[in-house]
Design an enzyme around this catalytic site. Structure first.
Site, PDB file in Angstrom:
ATOM      1  CG  ASP A  99      -2.252   0.500   1.043  1.00  0.00           C
ATOM      2  OD1 ASP A  99      -2.375   1.547   0.395  1.00  0.00           O
ATOM      3  OD2 ASP A  99      -3.209  -0.138   1.513  1.00  0.00           O
ATOM      4  CG  ASP A 200      -4.393   5.745   0.977  1.00  0.00           C
ATOM      5  OD1 ASP A 200      -5.319   4.933   1.141  1.00  0.00           O
ATOM      6  OD2 ASP A 200      -4.258   6.781   1.659  1.00  0.00           O
ATOM      7  CD  GLU A 262      -8.829   4.885  -1.455  1.00  0.00           C
ATOM      8  OE1 GLU A 262      -9.793   4.700  -0.719  1.00  0.00           O
ATOM      9  OE2 GLU A 262      -7.772   5.404  -1.056  1.00  0.00           O
ATOM     10  CG  HIS A 326      -9.089  -1.171   4.415  1.00  0.00           C
ATOM     11  ND1 HIS A 326      -8.929  -1.167   3.046  1.00  0.00           N
ATOM     12  CD2 HIS A 326      -8.630   0.031   4.836  1.00  0.00           C
ATOM     13  CE1 HIS A 326      -8.401  -0.024   2.673  1.00  0.00           C
ATOM     14  NE2 HIS A 326      -8.193   0.722   3.734  1.00  0.00           N
ATOM     15  CG  ASP A 327     -11.435   2.291   3.680  1.00  0.00           C
ATOM     16  OD1 ASP A 327     -10.944   2.322   4.821  1.00  0.00           O
ATOM     17  OD2 ASP A 327     -10.802   2.630   2.650  1.00  0.00           O
TER      18      ASP A 327
END
Ligand code: GLC
Length: 536
Positions: A99, A200, A262, A326-327
């Site tokens: 990430d 990210d 993302e 995960h969000d």
């Protein structure tokens, strides 16, 4: 271009497996569990792992606030363990994606500590510092996690910008030294052997040079942040030049390293905007497609999203799909409906693993781990702490992996950092492996079928006209045609296919295990049934 044929499995490292008894998952724990993921007869059969951040961090945002880009947080291990992870993963044909969180750092990063120390510090310009305007912040920008995005520093009398929490100051991407530092970070990990990155909030890197205020549309949302049209604090054109530089670096490693960004945007996303970050095949390899995270449980909702995404891609673009991360609330919980819950999860797996594009799985979805809201005192996520009880945050989706029915679900020998799922004694890996009808075997079978099928991995896709309760699509590669039929309802359905010049299918997968290897000639589906068949 291995990534076009790969299935990626996201691990939230804190919650996968705790090897050293501190209640928090770690890299040695992931190494111990690699056989579960690939390389053995009983393995699930995925091709790549995306690790949520593992760099040193004060963990305000659980690793999405990095204080050292070139090391591993001691909670997770160290660089030696990381190298071992790479080596052991390679042995099992598993690629590793990191990430890359470079829109912002932690406020504990030495760059920021220096930067905030004085106006003259050489690192001052690494971050976005501005003078007050009439004693106030320079514009109306807000933090995505609530509150003003400008934080006043009482020592140096300027504001710094943070798109997320106060502890996550945004880097100044207009600064050439910042650009160089991050390019070095990328090379550092590529040299260690990582196969690529998930970037990210890639569309946040640049903010408007003139710092203009965002327009407001009061009908757009509820929170002050959501009523702003994020014209000036996101999606600035300068980002493209940075991504071109990243791409050159990635391509210089034998052209087999990958990037997926993302692109943070209001639900359900915007495929055109997201894919604008692919440039002319010289920026990102993929932009995350979050549309399914917001799809309702019916055929038309998914159908529309697939069509929209396919339409937004040019010939170089490559789709991707994801149901959970995960969000967001896990899809099994979003689509929960009594006895239909697991059948629905099987259909969701069939959909995800038979579409054209790279699928992203989220740890635990293969065994049907559900979300579980937490009581206030257990909440760890900064978002949950801030907005409870209106929003209890994202911990609920990050619970420890349930390996077995023992005291701490086989995740740890001590109490884990987040509570266990209430149903972990039933829903766990050990039980899943023992039950040939479990969701786990649906995933495992589908992954195997996908791996063996060029048509599923590379073929074109055409959505067929059908009974509207059914999602029907053809995957075609050379002379092979594969039909996927999914019944989203709890009743029998006649597929009512238009335009299919065959009456015979050789079934290669069936969620109900009723038609396996048979040839069927009329296309009726049982409630919540999905099938894959070769057209003959
Ligand atoms: C991304 C991450 C999220 C994180 C945020 C700030 O949206 O997915 O978990 O909190 O960025 O880094």
């Amino acid at each position: 271009m291995w990534w076009k044929e790969a299935v990626v499995y996201q691990i939230y490292p804190r919650s996968f497996y705790d090897s050293n008894g501190d209640g928090i998952g770690d890299l040695a724990g992931i190494i111990e569990k690699l056989d579960y993921l690939n390389g053995k007869k009983d393995s699930l059969g995925i091709d790549a792992i995306w690790l949520s951040p593992i760099n040193p961090s004060p963990m305000i945002d659980f690793g999405y606030d990095i204080s050292d880009y070139k090391d591993i947080d001691s909670i997770f291990g160290n660089l030696e363990v990381f190298k071992k992870l790479i080596k052991e993963s390679k042995k099992r044909n598993i690629k590793i994606l990191m990430d890359l969180v470079v829109n912002h750092t932690s406020d504990q990063h030495p760059w920021f500590i220096e930067s905030r120390s004085s106006l003259e510090n050489p690192k001052r310009d690494y971050y976005i510092w501005v003078d007050p305007v009439n004693g106030k912040p320079p514009n109306n920008w807000l933090g995505a996690f609530g509150g003003n995005a400008w934080e006043f520093d009482t020592e140096t009398h300027q504001y710094y910008y943070h798109g997320f929490t106060v502890e996550q100051p945004d880097l100044n991407w207009r600064n050439k030294d910042v650009q160089k530092e991050i390019q070095d970070v990328i090379k550092f990990w590529l040299d260690l052997g990582v196969d690529g990155f998930r970037l990210d909030v890639v569309n946040y890197y640049f903010k408007d040079e003139k710092l203009r205020s965002n327009p407001i549309d009061l009908l757009k949302g509820l929170r002050p942040y959501d009523v702003q049209i994020h014209k000036y604090d996101r999606d600035r054109k300068e980002t493209h030049s940075i991504l071109k530089k990243f791409r050159k670096i990635l391509d210089s490693y034998n052209g087999n390293r990958v990037s997926i960004g993302e692109v943070f945007i209001e639900p359900p996303g915007n495929p055109k905007l997201a894919n604008s970050y692919l440039g002319e095949n010289d920026e990102l390899h993929m932009a995350f497609n979050f549309a399914f995270l917001y799809s309702s449980w019916n055929a038309f909702s998914f159908r529309d999203e697939i069509i929209a995404w396919e339409k937004a891609l040019d010939q170089n673009g490559w789709p991707n799909y994801t149901l959970s991360n995960h969000d967001q609330i896990r899809h099994i919980s979003r689509y929960k409906k009594g006895k239909e819950t697991v059948p629905r999860a099987k259909l969701a797996a069939l959909l995800l693993l038979s579409l054209r594009g790279t699928p992203f799985l989220y740890y635990g979805e293969e065994i049907g781990m559900e979300d579980q809201p937490l009581p206030k005192e257990k909440i760890q996520d900064p978002l949950g702490k801030k907005y409870w009880p209106i929003f209890s945050g994202r911990d609920r989706t990050r619970l420890p992996m349930c390996w077995d029915g023992s005291k701490y679900a086989g995740f740890s020998e001590v109490e884990p950092w987040l509570p266990l799922n209430r149903n972990y004694k039933e829903v766990n890996v050990e039980n899943s492996l023992e039950d040939k009808n479990s969701l786990f075997y649906t995933y495992k079978n589908l992954l195997e079928i996908r791996r063996e099928s060029k048509t599923l991995k590379k073929g074109d896709i055409e959505i067929l006209k059908s009974n509207k309760e059914i999602l029907a699509y053809l995957r075609t590669y050379k002379s092979e045609r594969i039909l996927v039929l999914i019944n989203f309802t709890n009743s029998d359905q006649d597929c009512n296919l238009k335009k299919l010049d065959t009456k015979k299918l050789e079934i290669i997968f069936d969620t109900h295990n009723k038609f396996i290897k048979e040839k069927i000639s009329d296309f009726y589906l049982y409630p919540n049934q999905g099938i894959i068949g070769k057209v003959i």
